[in-house]
Design an enzyme around this catalytic site. Structure first.
Site, PDB file in Angstrom:
ATOM      1  N   GLU A 126       0.813  -1.015  -0.117  1.00 18.22           N
ATOM      2  CA  GLU A 126      -0.044   0.161  -0.125  1.00 18.22           C
ATOM      3  C   GLU A 126       0.775   1.423  -0.097  1.00 18.22           C
ATOM      4  OE1 GLU A 126      -3.308   0.569  -0.223  1.00 18.22           O
ATOM      5  OE2 GLU A 126      -2.771   2.652  -0.297  1.00 18.22           O
ATOM      6  N   THR A 137      -6.118   1.940  -5.264  1.00 19.78           N
ATOM      7  CA  THR A 137      -5.571   0.615  -5.047  1.00 19.78           C
ATOM      8  C   THR A 137      -6.329  -0.217  -6.130  1.00 19.78           C
ATOM      9  OG1 THR A 137      -5.252   0.808  -2.822  1.00 19.78           O
ATOM     10  CG2 THR A 137      -6.110  -1.299  -3.601  1.00 19.78           C
ATOM     11  N   HIS A 193      -1.104   3.552   4.875  1.00 18.09           N
ATOM     12  CA  HIS A 193      -2.298   4.358   4.003  1.00 18.09           C
ATOM     13  C   HIS A 193      -2.169   5.875   4.631  1.00 18.09           C
ATOM     14  CE1 HIS A 193      -5.714   5.701   2.287  1.00 18.09           C
ATOM     15  NE2 HIS A 193      -5.905   4.437   1.555  1.00 18.09           N
ATOM     16  N   ASP A 227       1.480   0.033  -4.957  1.00 17.17           N
ATOM     17  CA  ASP A 227       0.364   0.617  -5.703  1.00 17.17           C
ATOM     18  C   ASP A 227       0.295   1.683  -6.147  1.00 17.17           C
ATOM     19  OD1 ASP A 227      -0.602   1.515  -3.142  1.00 17.17           O
ATOM     20  OD2 ASP A 227      -2.568   0.831  -3.227  1.00 17.17           O
ATOM     21  N   HIS A 228       0.788   2.725  -5.598  1.00 16.43           N
ATOM     22  CA  HIS A 228       0.618   4.053  -5.973  1.00 16.43           C
ATOM     23  C   HIS A 228       1.250   5.068  -4.886  1.00 16.43           C
ATOM     24  CE1 HIS A 228      -2.512   4.682  -2.985  1.00 16.43           C
ATOM     25  NE2 HIS A 228      -3.082   3.326  -3.533  1.00 16.43           N
TER      26      HIS A 228
END
Ligand code: GP9
Ligand code: MN
Length: 716
Positions: A262, A306, A423, A482-483
């Site tokens: 994440e 996500t 996150h 993921d980003h």
């Protein structure tokens, strides 16, 4: 008391009183459903206020419609009908929720949905004695009306009243929407989760919203024609990239473990705070000769974050320009995704492990369409108390508590772990970290290093388990970020930590920070190392397929194998900007990769950039057509069998896996069977403080929760 009753009686006998009574009763029933039947994850005073407010606006709006009817008897009739219909909508959602922990979509109601089975006769089994409360008021009111204990007020309604009520309702709804957006920005544009729309706007608004979306989608789909698909297939054929023969099949037959990190960005690799490595374990993996570690790999997500990343990894098709393809189209679209391809071409079983609720990003539906056999969501884990943070179970516990399920999978398996602790805004209980934080003026930036460190530790523990349980040697482990975790505005504070200055920080710097790790760890291979070729999330599936020796010709996949000589190194961002090994092009501005703006490009460079820009736009647009028009329903690659989502049901996966193992007996290839029908959980070592503080017997809680759900399971 008597007087009070008398007053009440008089009040109800008046047309306005009767209206207010109906609205009030429906409000009460909705509150009851919110607090007793649904688990909407409401926290804090603000969210409670929104929750209390939301049924009022829509109920006034809907019930208010009856007030436009002139004849009193019909007006009362209309009111009762609307109230009954609204109760039915609420109640069917309650029943549906008990079975699926999700709300009904228009397609489920109309019976069109391929995945979310509608209400069946077995749903009756889900009724509870207290459900009487949902209907009792209506029965009593009908009896009172028929026996004329409540009289129909024959006086005409003042003509401006219905209009006034509608106006108040609209106003209330606007306030409601504004409060909702304030608490959860982009509530409607990103549509994270049906739960969220109900929590913020209520069942009625959610149903209308879903109906509008469904109608729009159906219209776009209906406009699909033959040339749409032909264009896509032409593009795919022209961009076919043959595998590197030295790499093809080097991981054939191995388990594939995907570790979705994440919000993890590449700059964290080898980064130190106060001389201390943030991610020592990932760094060691990154520099290992058994790992193919990509240093110029970019995320390519849009608003679906996500879910966009997952979609690219599983299908090699992009997300949408707005919203999330998972939530907007994922319930009904046809996918040709990794779990199905690997299962059909190489006999893989499949599972996802994720400590958040299954409905988030609509995963519970999408995974079925992708052919995932198992989905271990929050319902399979003990997520109580300090075991969870924001989006669910903390990573150390996710990995540790997944082992009892993982060991039951038939090998080879394709298993994905979606972590959540790292996150935004990166909160972490103090018991979980002692990592020194940087001291910028942006708290999220500072905290990011602690949660990234925590993620690193959780991965190390998991890898140690893989090694000691024996899974490691016959697996290929794919890790990817993921980003971005830090947004462009956070980057201004991050700049100083990267030895740059906020004053000179620009779009080019932001674009370079969209690098995320991609590491393919293949134990036993020794020719890995840092790979410099440029690529993005869209390229992962073709790369994995080739490493496993799976031919992907004929599949609609927009990426290309990162190891192929023909691999396309133009990396498209979702907004049509792009990066190549030599240039970065942002809204038409060209930078060389030293960060200098190219103000006077040569004619050759200009032409080259234009060609690349056109290709990026064409590729994204073709991908959008595939998604929006659901083109894959018209096209099945040779040798592929379309996925039937009805084959999957994630309610009692644990019991089913155990049964499969038992049935196979000697032939079972699960780790559990190979270990002489004994668990390997004892190989798991974690320092997670949550386990020492209280109940650390995850076995009991998980087994109970999955067995409970299997007994209430009635489909299949
Ligand atoms: C939630 C998690 C977060 O389940 O995957 O999604 P994101 O906010 O990163 O898109
Ligand atoms: Mn994410």
């Amino acid at each position: 008391m008597k007087r009070l009753l008398k007053n009440l009686h008089t009040f109800i006998n008046q047309r306005n009183g009767f209206f207010i009574l109906l609205v009030g009763l429906f409000w009460l029933k909705t509150m009851f459903a919110y607090y007793v039947d649904f688990s909407l994850g409401v926290s804090g005073v603000f969210q409670h206020i929104i929750l209390w407010l939301n049924p009022l606006a829509t109920t006034l709006l809907v019930f208010g419609l009856a007030l436009y009817i002139q004849r009193p008897i019909w007006r009362y009739f209309g009111l009762m009908i609307l109230s009954t219909a609204n109760t039915a909508l609420l109640y069917f959602n309650v029943i549906y929720y008990r079975q699926f922990t999700d709300f009904m979509t228009i397609n489920t109601i109309l019976g069109y949905s391929k995945v979310s089975e509608g209400l069946s006769s077995s749903s009756l089994a889900l009724a509870r004695p207290y459900d009487v409360l949902y209907w009792l008021d209506l029965v009593i009111l009908v009896v009172l009306l028929l026996s004329r204990l409540i009289k129909i007020d024959q006086r005409p309604i003042r003509h401006h009243l219905p209009f006034a009520i509608t106006s108040v309702a609209v106003l209330l709804f606007s306030v409601n929407l504004t409060l909702g957006e304030a608490d959860r920005p982009q509530l409607l544009t990103r549509t994270f989760d049906r739960n969220y729309i109900v929590k913020y706007l209520g069942i009625d608004a959610y149903t209308v919203y879903d109906a509008v979306k469904t109608a729009q989608n159906n219209q776009t789909r209906a406009s699909a024609n033959g040339s749409d698909l032909a264009n896509v297939l032409t593009f795919i054929n022209q961009h076919n990239a043959a595998p590197d023969p030295d790499m093809y099949g080097i991981a054939k037959g191995r388990n594939v473990i995907i570790l979705h990190l994440e919000s993890f960005q590449q700059f964290l690799i080898d980064y130190k705070v106060d001389g201390q490595e943030v991610t020592p374990f990932l760094n060691s993996l990154y520099h290992s000769d058994q790992t193919y570690a990509f240093s110029n790999f970019f995320h390519q997500v849009g608003q679906g974050k996500t879910s966009d990343a997952e979609n690219m990894l599983e299908t090699s098709v992009y997300g949408l320009p707005q919203g999330s393809v998972f939530t907007a189209l994922g319930s009904d679209n046809t996918f040709q995704a990794a779990p199905a391809i690997l299962q059909q071409k190489a006999g893989y079983s499949s599972a996802v492990f994720h400590g958040n609720v299954g409905s988030f990003w609509n995963r519970d539906n999408v995974y079925k369409n992708m052919g995932y056999q198992n989905f271990f969501d929050a319902s399979y884990f003990d997520t109580e108390g300090d075991r969870s943070e924001q989006y669910g179970l903390k990573d150390k516990l996710l990995f540790r508590d997944s082992v009892k399920y993982l060991e039951q999978l038939q090998q080879p398996f394709y298993a994905k772990f979606i972590t959540v602790t790292n996150h935004f805004p990166f909160p972490l209980d103090s018991e979980d970290t002692d990592f020194p934080l940087p001291t910028t003026d942006d708290k999220a930036v500072n905290n990011y290093f602690a949660t990234a460190h925590y993620l690193d530790q959780s991965l190390q523990e998991f890898f140690e388990y893989l090694k000691s349980s024996g899974l490691y040697d016959n697996s290929m482990i794919v890790l990817y970020g993921d980003h971005y975790g830090l947004s462009n505005s956070d980057n201004l504070s991050l700049a100083e930590l990267l030895g740059k200055s906020a004053d000179t920080w620009n779009d080019y710097d932001n674009a370079q920070l969209q690098r995320v790790p991609l590491m393919i760890n293949i134990p036993g291979q020794h020719n890995g190392g840092i790979q410099k070729q440029y690529g993005g999330e869209i390229d992962v599936l073709p790369t994995i397929e080739h490493l496993l020796g799976i031919d992907n010709t004929g599949y609609v996949q927009f990426g290309t194998d990162l190891f192929s000589a023909q691999h396309d190194q133009v990396v498209a961002f979702r907004n049509s900007n792009f990066v190549t090994p030599t240039h970065t092009v942002l809204d038409g501005t060209i930078y060389n990769n030293d960060g200098e703006e190219v103000t006077h490009p040569s004619a050759t460079l200009k032409a080259e950039i234009k060609r690349q820009q056109d290709k990026v736009q064409n590729e994204l647009q073709l991908s959008d057509t595939v998604n929006n028009k659901n083109l894959l329903r018209f096209y099945t690659p040779i040798g592929f069998k379309p996925v039937d989502p009805e084959n999957y049901n994630y309610k009692n996966d644990f019991a089913q896996l155990k049964m499969t193992g038992e049935k196979l007996g000697q032939l079972s290839t699960s780790l559990y069977s190979k270990n002489g029908d004994r668990t390997t959980s004892n190989h798991y070592k974690t320092d997670a403080p949550e386990l020492s503080s209280g109940d650390d017997d995850a076995d009991t809680t998980n087994a109970t929760s999955s067995e409970n759900s299997s007994s209430s399971q009635s489909t299949e």
